[in-house]
Design an enzyme around this catalytic site. Structure first.
Site, PDB file in Angstrom:
ATOM      1  CG  ASP A   1      -1.695   7.493   0.296  1.00  0.00           C
ATOM      2  OD1 ASP A   1      -0.661   8.033  -0.131  1.00  0.00           O
ATOM      3  OD2 ASP A   1      -2.743   7.419  -0.365  1.00  0.00           O
TER       4      ASP A   1
ATOM      5  CG  ASP B   1      -2.143   2.593   6.441  1.00  0.00           C
ATOM      6  OD1 ASP B   1      -2.942   3.385   6.971  1.00  0.00           O
ATOM      7  OD2 ASP B   1      -2.124   2.395   5.216  1.00  0.00           O
TER       8      ASP B   1
ATOM      9  CG  ASP C   1      -1.811   1.153   1.338  1.00  0.00           C
ATOM     10  OD1 ASP C   1      -2.455   1.498   0.335  1.00  0.00           O
ATOM     11  OD2 ASP C   1      -1.891   1.756   2.431  1.00  0.00           O
TER      12      ASP C   1
END
Length: 225
Positions: free
Chosen positions: A10, A183, A8
């Protein structure tokens, strides 16, 4: 077997949300009304964190200023965004993590719910060629329309888009070993599918899930540089 490292973007490889940061940047350069745009941008970000975001509505909002300004002005603004916002946010720990997988011979892929206009130059800056991002539909003039092309790479859509990528590359789940760094609780569908899920700088809900399931937890940005 093919080893694939999925990231991922961001709050995983970047300590910022590039989509939200791009919106803030367009405010700073006078492309939109700061009060109105800022409030809506913050509201959409909160919806994303809560897992309630309507991604089609958000992409229409997030790309409006770009659509109105046109490709030349948009490209120029994004170069400045990269220089002023993104490149200073790319930390050594993130580069080193990607490089370890590269040195191991893994195929490296960024898979993000942020659109391709914002993220393609960021992936390039990280040295990652293969990117799955929200595809933007284009009109007869070749410029973006504000709509999404195909399935957005968000929540269950990340699984769908990754499986599309596997098929296009002559691969299948039983022929790969996958490590996925994320995250966000939004990425739980893909984290549950991969061989090695890694909760990376995880939000509180994902941290709890990772602890309960014995997944690796990596607090990448808390490491000494």
């Amino acid at each position: 077997m093919t080893n694939i490292a999925l990231f991922d973007l961001d709050h995983t490889l970047l300590p910022i949300d590039s989509d939200h940061a791009w919106g803030a940047f367009t405010q700073a350069i006078g492309w939109c009304d700061p009060a109105e745009f800022g409030a809506r941008n913050d509201a959409f970000f909160a919806q994303y964190q809560a897992g309630t975001l309507d991604v089609h509505e958000y992409v229409r909002f997030a790309t409006e200023a770009v659509r109105l300004r046109g490709p030349e002005a948009a490209a120029q603004a994004h170069r400045r965004f990269m220089q002023e916002v993104v490149r200073p946010a790319i930390l050594p720990a993130a580069r080193e993590l990607v490089e370890r997988h590269r040195e191991a011979g893994d195929r490296i892929l960024i898979i993000t719910a942020t659109n391709e206009f914002v993220t393609r130059p960021i992936a390039d800056a990280l040295g990652v060629q293969e990117l799955i991002a929200v595809r933007l539909a284009r009109g007869a003039d070749g410029w973006i329309t504000g709509d999404i092309d195909g399935v957005p790479s968000m929540r269950e859509g990340k699984v769908h888009r990754f499986e599309e990528w596997l098929g296009a590359n002559g691969l299948a789940w039983d022929r790969i070993v996958t490590t996925f760094y994320s995250d966000s609780m939004n990425d739980l569908p893909l984290l549950e599918k991969v061989t090695h899920p890694v909760a990376t700088n995880p939000d509180p809900r994902l941290r709890q899930v990772a602890q309960e399931r014995g997944w690796r937890i990596l607090d990448l940005f808390n490491q000494k540089k």
